[in-house]
Design an enzyme around this catalytic site. Structure first.
Site, PDB file in Angstrom:
ATOM      1  N   ASN A 279      -3.800   5.918   6.053  1.00 37.88           N
ATOM      2  CA  ASN A 279      -4.585   6.691   7.015  1.00 37.88           C
ATOM      3  C   ASN A 279      -5.402   5.769   7.934  1.00 37.88           C
ATOM      4  O   ASN A 279      -5.239   4.542   7.897  1.00 37.88           O
ATOM      5  CB  ASN A 279      -5.481   7.707   6.286  1.00 37.88           C
ATOM      6  CG  ASN A 279      -6.530   7.022   5.407  1.00 37.88           C
ATOM      7  OD1 ASN A 279      -6.831   5.841   5.574  1.00 37.88           O
ATOM      8  ND2 ASN A 279      -7.074   7.768   4.467  1.00 37.88           N
TER       9      ASN A 279
ATOM     10  N   GLN B  65     -10.935  -0.012   0.606  1.00 42.08           N
ATOM     11  CA  GLN B  65     -11.336  -0.842  -0.539  1.00 42.08           C
ATOM     12  C   GLN B  65     -10.128  -1.509  -1.193  1.00 42.08           C
ATOM     13  O   GLN B  65     -10.217  -2.658  -1.648  1.00 42.08           O
ATOM     14  CB  GLN B  65     -12.150  -0.028  -1.557  1.00 42.08           C
ATOM     15  CG  GLN B  65     -11.475   1.196  -2.151  1.00 42.08           C
ATOM     16  CD  GLN B  65     -11.613   2.449  -1.281  1.00 42.08           C
ATOM     17  OE1 GLN B  65     -11.946   2.367  -0.097  1.00 42.08           O
ATOM     18  NE2 GLN B  65     -11.356   3.610  -1.865  1.00 42.08           N
TER      19      GLN B  65
ATOM     20  N   GLU C 219      10.775   5.237  18.132  1.00 41.46           N
ATOM     21  CA  GLU C 219      10.927   4.731  16.767  1.00 41.46           C
ATOM     22  C   GLU C 219      12.343   5.046  16.257  1.00 41.46           C
ATOM     23  O   GLU C 219      13.060   4.159  15.813  1.00 41.46           O
ATOM     24  CB  GLU C 219       9.874   5.402  15.869  1.00 41.46           C
ATOM     25  CG  GLU C 219       9.902   4.938  14.431  1.00 41.46           C
ATOM     26  CD  GLU C 219       9.026   5.796  13.525  1.00 41.46           C
ATOM     27  OE1 GLU C 219       8.571   6.880  13.972  1.00 41.46           O
ATOM     28  OE2 GLU C 219       8.822   5.396  12.369  1.00 41.46           O
ATOM     29  N   HIS C 220      12.722   6.334  16.324  1.00 42.90           N
ATOM     30  CA  HIS C 220      14.068   6.760  15.925  1.00 42.90           C
ATOM     31  C   HIS C 220      14.799   7.277  17.158  1.00 42.90           C
ATOM     32  O   HIS C 220      14.274   8.146  17.852  1.00 42.90           O
ATOM     33  CB  HIS C 220      14.007   7.920  14.926  1.00 42.90           C
ATOM     34  CG  HIS C 220      13.212   7.627  13.686  1.00 42.90           C
ATOM     35  ND1 HIS C 220      11.892   8.008  13.535  1.00 42.90           N
ATOM     36  CD2 HIS C 220      13.545   6.990  12.535  1.00 42.90           C
ATOM     37  CE1 HIS C 220      11.453   7.619  12.340  1.00 42.90           C
ATOM     38  NE2 HIS C 220      12.430   6.999  11.711  1.00 42.90           N
TER      39      HIS C 220
ATOM     40  N   ASP D 283      16.621   7.568   6.748  1.00 48.03           N
ATOM     41  CA  ASP D 283      15.303   7.563   6.108  1.00 48.03           C
ATOM     42  C   ASP D 283      15.405   7.232   4.628  1.00 48.03           C
ATOM     43  O   ASP D 283      14.495   6.656   4.046  1.00 48.03           O
ATOM     44  CB  ASP D 283      14.650   8.953   6.230  1.00 48.03           C
ATOM     45  CG  ASP D 283      14.151   9.225   7.636  1.00 48.03           C
ATOM     46  OD1 ASP D 283      14.014   8.261   8.416  1.00 48.03           O
ATOM     47  OD2 ASP D 283      13.893  10.409   7.956  1.00 48.03           O
TER      48      ASP D 283
ATOM     49  N   SER E  45       4.941   9.307  13.529  1.00 50.58           N
ATOM     50  CA  SER E  45       6.387   9.116  13.566  1.00 50.58           C
ATOM     51  C   SER E  45       7.011   9.900  14.730  1.00 50.58           C
ATOM     52  O   SER E  45       6.496  10.939  15.127  1.00 50.58           O
ATOM     53  CB  SER E  45       6.967   9.588  12.238  1.00 50.58           C
ATOM     54  OG  SER E  45       8.254   9.091  12.053  1.00 50.58           O
TER      55      SER E  45
ATOM     56  N   GLN F 148      11.582  15.519  11.948  1.00 49.57           N
ATOM     57  CA  GLN F 148      10.481  14.635  12.335  1.00 49.57           C
ATOM     58  C   GLN F 148       9.176  15.411  12.347  1.00 49.57           C
ATOM     59  O   GLN F 148       8.156  14.958  11.830  1.00 49.57           O
ATOM     60  CB  GLN F 148      10.760  14.047  13.727  1.00 49.57           C
ATOM     61  CG  GLN F 148       9.946  12.823  14.049  1.00 49.57           C
ATOM     62  CD  GLN F 148      10.165  11.740  13.007  1.00 49.57           C
ATOM     63  OE1 GLN F 148       9.247  11.362  12.314  1.00 49.57           O
ATOM     64  NE2 GLN F 148      11.385  11.260  12.866  1.00 49.57           N
TER      65      GLN F 148
ATOM     66  N   TYR G 188       0.842  -1.187   0.000  1.00 46.12           N
ATOM     67  CA  TYR G 188       0.000   0.000   0.000  1.00 46.12           C
ATOM     68  C   TYR G 188       0.882   1.244   0.000  1.00 46.12           C
ATOM     69  O   TYR G 188       1.764   1.387   0.852  1.00 46.12           O
ATOM     70  CB  TYR G 188      -0.914   0.024   1.234  1.00 46.12           C
ATOM     71  CG  TYR G 188      -1.961   1.103   1.106  1.00 46.12           C
ATOM     72  CD1 TYR G 188      -3.201   0.825   0.549  1.00 46.12           C
ATOM     73  CD2 TYR G 188      -1.687   2.412   1.476  1.00 46.12           C
ATOM     74  CE1 TYR G 188      -4.155   1.812   0.369  1.00 46.12           C
ATOM     75  CE2 TYR G 188      -2.628   3.419   1.293  1.00 46.12           C
ATOM     76  CZ  TYR G 188      -3.860   3.107   0.743  1.00 46.12           C
ATOM     77  OH  TYR G 188      -4.792   4.097   0.568  1.00 46.12           O
TER      78      TYR G 188
ATOM     79  N   GLU H  71      -2.066 -36.185  28.969  1.00 47.50           N
ATOM     80  CA  GLU H  71      -3.029 -35.205  28.464  1.00 47.50           C
ATOM     81  C   GLU H  71      -4.338 -35.858  28.047  1.00 47.50           C
ATOM     82  O   GLU H  71      -5.234 -35.197  27.519  1.00 47.50           O
ATOM     83  CB  GLU H  71      -2.415 -34.444  27.274  1.00 47.50           C
ATOM     84  CG  GLU H  71      -1.231 -33.568  27.681  1.00 47.50           C
ATOM     85  CD  GLU H  71      -0.664 -32.729  26.533  1.00 47.50           C
ATOM     86  OE1 GLU H  71      -1.078 -32.919  25.372  1.00 47.50           O
ATOM     87  OE2 GLU H  71       0.212 -31.876  26.817  1.00 47.50           O
TER      88      GLU H  71
ATOM     89  N   HIS I  11      -2.897 -39.834  20.042  1.00 47.41           N
ATOM     90  CA  HIS I  11      -1.517 -39.350  19.976  1.00 47.41           C
ATOM     91  C   HIS I  11      -0.565 -40.433  20.497  1.00 47.41           C
ATOM     92  O   HIS I  11       0.481 -40.692  19.907  1.00 47.41           O
ATOM     93  CB  HIS I  11      -1.335 -38.085  20.826  1.00 47.41           C
ATOM     94  CG  HIS I  11      -1.859 -36.830  20.190  1.00 47.41           C
ATOM     95  ND1 HIS I  11      -3.194 -36.601  19.981  1.00 47.41           N
ATOM     96  CD2 HIS I  11      -1.219 -35.721  19.717  1.00 47.41           C
ATOM     97  CE1 HIS I  11      -3.349 -35.404  19.401  1.00 47.41           C
ATOM     98  NE2 HIS I  11      -2.165 -34.848  19.242  1.00 47.41           N
TER      99      HIS I  11
ATOM    100  N   HIS J   9       6.784  16.007   9.271  1.00 46.05           N
ATOM    101  CA  HIS J   9       5.955  14.948   8.671  1.00 46.05           C
ATOM    102  C   HIS J   9       4.472  15.273   8.801  1.00 46.05           C
ATOM    103  O   HIS J   9       3.741  15.258   7.830  1.00 46.05           O
ATOM    104  CB  HIS J   9       6.230  13.590   9.328  1.00 46.05           C
ATOM    105  CG  HIS J   9       7.379  12.875   8.702  1.00 46.05           C
ATOM    106  ND1 HIS J   9       7.367  12.451   7.399  1.00 46.05           N
ATOM    107  CD2 HIS J   9       8.588  12.505   9.197  1.00 46.05           C
ATOM    108  CE1 HIS J   9       8.514  11.851   7.106  1.00 46.05           C
ATOM    109  NE2 HIS J   9       9.282  11.880   8.183  1.00 46.05           N
TER     110      HIS J   9
END
Lengths: 431, 431
Positions: A215, A192, A328-329, A362, A238, A260, A131, A416, A421, A263
């Site tokens: 999103n 979709q 994250e960073h 990046d 981020s 950062q 995506y 068991e 088995h 963004h």
């Protein structure tokens, strides 16, 4: 503008918590809409996909042909770039490929004294969906970072979906798809597109895993189809956390915080530093440099709402806070970052030394820029080749091995209450 | 009783699809109940947890003390086992540990000519929650298979939750917890236990990841908290697919089919074989052996509703069908299983040769018995040490490297309209 905190304040932990708080995707209205979209795509395939795309993206497709970009168009997009862009994209792709080659796992086995062989067979996923967001957040680097690890893993079919609102496509994105070896492209997006990839339509092939950012509708759809297909992760905004000893150029640190913050308004930029004077200098650099930035309004909002300059007692406390945040960073803007590394427990990516700003990572250093956000570095990893490989256990028990192992299996199976088995193991034992 | 299919029938693919169809967890009523439980646990912690446990498990706890099993009680459970059970459990644990040691990933780095260092740091998760079902499906082997990979990875805190309906605990489960190195045990279960592990309560520590099987409430809760914590997978009913050349003892094959079917009524047992006579023999073995089984009613229901003996054109078609099915357990009951291995693309675990019945792998061969179900072997892997380790990218760019990489990053950042990214890289370049 940006919040300043001191770690010795009595309410520091409370303030830090509220600064870090981020409620991940969970909106009932959105979830209901996404469920409806998924159901319609499952029932009506291409026809529903075209309807949604025409409605949401302002297109007027009457056949899936109109929502397909053929491979020659990708090459054409690359060919029309200027030489500098071509070269940058190609070198970045090569470096990302080289780094990710090192992550490739290979089948392994071992054989025991009695001839029993055990191991794990490693194979690539057959088909992956990628995506790519359209519109303002269309990032070619994101195409490289998602597609190249899949190709290195050996994935044959790499299906990219990218919405083209009102017919607008981004030629850098298409060029990146060309250079990464994407095999099919459809100009659809939103829930979709995720539903179409997860269940397949007459035209869109059903994939095994879906990766890439999006999103809230895309994220909610990914969560909904998780299990039907694999997914990478549900990403939050981020973030960057910088630990600085106070000896880096304060303009550099300010710009790293900006990189950062630019963004989006929810992005988070935090500095941890034991030097109060330096924090003041960074604050001045922020004030000085902000007016020069194209995206100053986004940066200002992000820094105001979610940014912080935090004075720590010492570097050890900075490390402890970093582990608590699990960023994250993480930038270690210090003289000897290697010495600090042992202490770092949780971070998506660690940028070591004054020369290693996040943006190098990046785009082109090699490691992936798809990283765990919102503290999920506590339990997740950067996107990698391992996300596009899967494992099958290998077990080949010799006749002698069946005799030894059969006794153990039968005892445990009896414990068991699983008689079949036990019997199945006993059949293989010497009488 | 068991369905017989022939791959050359015109409607074979349709019949196979309906046989394999399994709708994964998605029940709105259950989801609503689970959401309510999670909200109450987040708001009221221990108090809500005790209420739910008293209601659902018939306990009458007034303090969390009553829902805690101390470590000495685990050792005591082990000590009271008979020698045969002690030995079987210990050997199984040792073999599982040995196999999983081979999965352990280690930090790696490489340095480029200009001094730039890249790599990945590998660390264990700090704290993991292990869900163990109570009541009839309380399996000590499941404790070993979930806990040992976590311990091998280096996880410090391993919190087990196991419901004890009406106060009944299973001493084999507690013994397995002892032998695997579980660090804390709470006798809570259901969605309330998952919520407690994901968000923490006054008594239950918040974990980073939750693993282990459970009913639809547990599975739904795991899906709901995914993102807040990591989870292993959402498991469907267990399945076995056997490919046989027709030369194994048909009683063995029948018992192997039973060993899956005895798990529960939804379990799936399928045989693929190109030899019609052998299929008839297996059918006879089933009829002969079924009356001797303790769990014959479960086996009969599972085989009738979800089992099949399928006649294939040849072994190649059997392999192709197996890849289409992507089974959790695949038994290659043939003379030369090694020769077939290249053709197998998707399977959780592959049991090779006539002596390798699934139950040896379920208990003690070494590989994990937590495996991807319902065709998810197309994109997921057996539970392993890698599920309890996480990665952080390492990037240390030299001053010279910053010069080279800075140009590329700046070009790409400009192409994406991210000025601060570009400036941040340019600051590190030589003037």
């Amino acid at each position: 503008m940006i919040t300043k905190l001191v770690s010795t304040q009595v309410d520091f932990q409370k303030k830090l918590s509220s600064l870090l708080a981020w409620d991940s995707v969970s909106n009932k209205q959105v979830a209901q809409t996404v469920d409806d979209i998924i159901t319609k795509i499952r029932n009506n395939g291409d026809s529903a996909l075209m309807d949604y795309t025409n409605t949401f993206d302002g297109t007027s497709a009457t056949s899936m042909e109109a929502l397909t970009i053929k491979l020659p168009a990708l090459k054409q997009a690359f060919d029309t770039l200027n030489e500098k862009q071509k070269s940058a994209l190609t070198i970045a792709a090569d470096r990302v490929r080289l780094y990710h080659e090192k992550q490739k796992q290979r089948t392994w086995t071992y054989t025991e004294d009695d001839g029993t062989m055990l191991g794990q067979k490693i194979t690539p996923l057959d088909r992956v969906g990628l995506y790519v967001p359209g519109g303002k957040a269309a990032y070619p680097s994101s195409v490289l970072m998602n597609a190249i690890p899949a190709k290195v893993a050996g994935v044959q079919d790499l299906i990219m979906v990218v919405p083209t609102p009102n017919g607008t496509s981004n030629s850098l994105v298409l060029a990146a798809a060309y250079i990464s070896g994407v095999t099919q492209v459809f100009t659809v997006g939103g829930a979709q597109a995720i539903a179409a990839l997860a269940y397949g339509t007459e035209t869109i092939p059903k994939v095994d895993k879906i990766v890439g950012p999006g999103n809230i509708y895309v994220a909610t759809a990914k969560r909904a189809v998780f299990g039907q297909v694999g997914i990478d992760m549900i990403a939050g905004p981020s973030e960057i956390l910088i630990i600085c000893d106070g000896k880096t150029n304060p303009d550099w640190i300010a710009m790293d915080l900006f990189s950062q913050a630019e963004h989006d308004e929810d992005a988070q930029s935090i500095l941890l530093c034991p030097d109060a004077d330096f924090i003041n200098q960074v604050e001045k650099s922020i004030a000085k440099l902000l007016p020069t930035m194209d995206r100053k309004s986004i940066i200002e909002t992000a820094l105001t709402n979610r940014g912080a300059l935090i004075l720590t007692k010492d570097m050890d406390e900075a490390i402890a806070l970093s582990n608590q945040i699990a960023p994250e960073h993480l930038e270690l803007s210090v003289e000897n970052p290697q010495e600090m590394l042992d202490g770092i427990q949780h971070a998506g990516a660690i940028f070591m030394g004054r020369y290693t700003c996040e943006s190098l990572g990046d785009y082109c250093a090699g490691p992936n820029h798809v990283l765990p956000t919102s503290g999920t570095a506590r339990f997740s990893s950067p996107l990698g080749v391992y996300d596009f490989q899967k494992k099958s256990s290998l077990i080949m028990v010799s006749d002698q091995g069946a005799n030894t192992l059969g006794k153990i299996a039968a005892t445990l199976a009896d414990g068991e209450g699983l008689q079949a088995h036990a019997e199945s193991a006993k059949y293989r034992m010497k009488k």
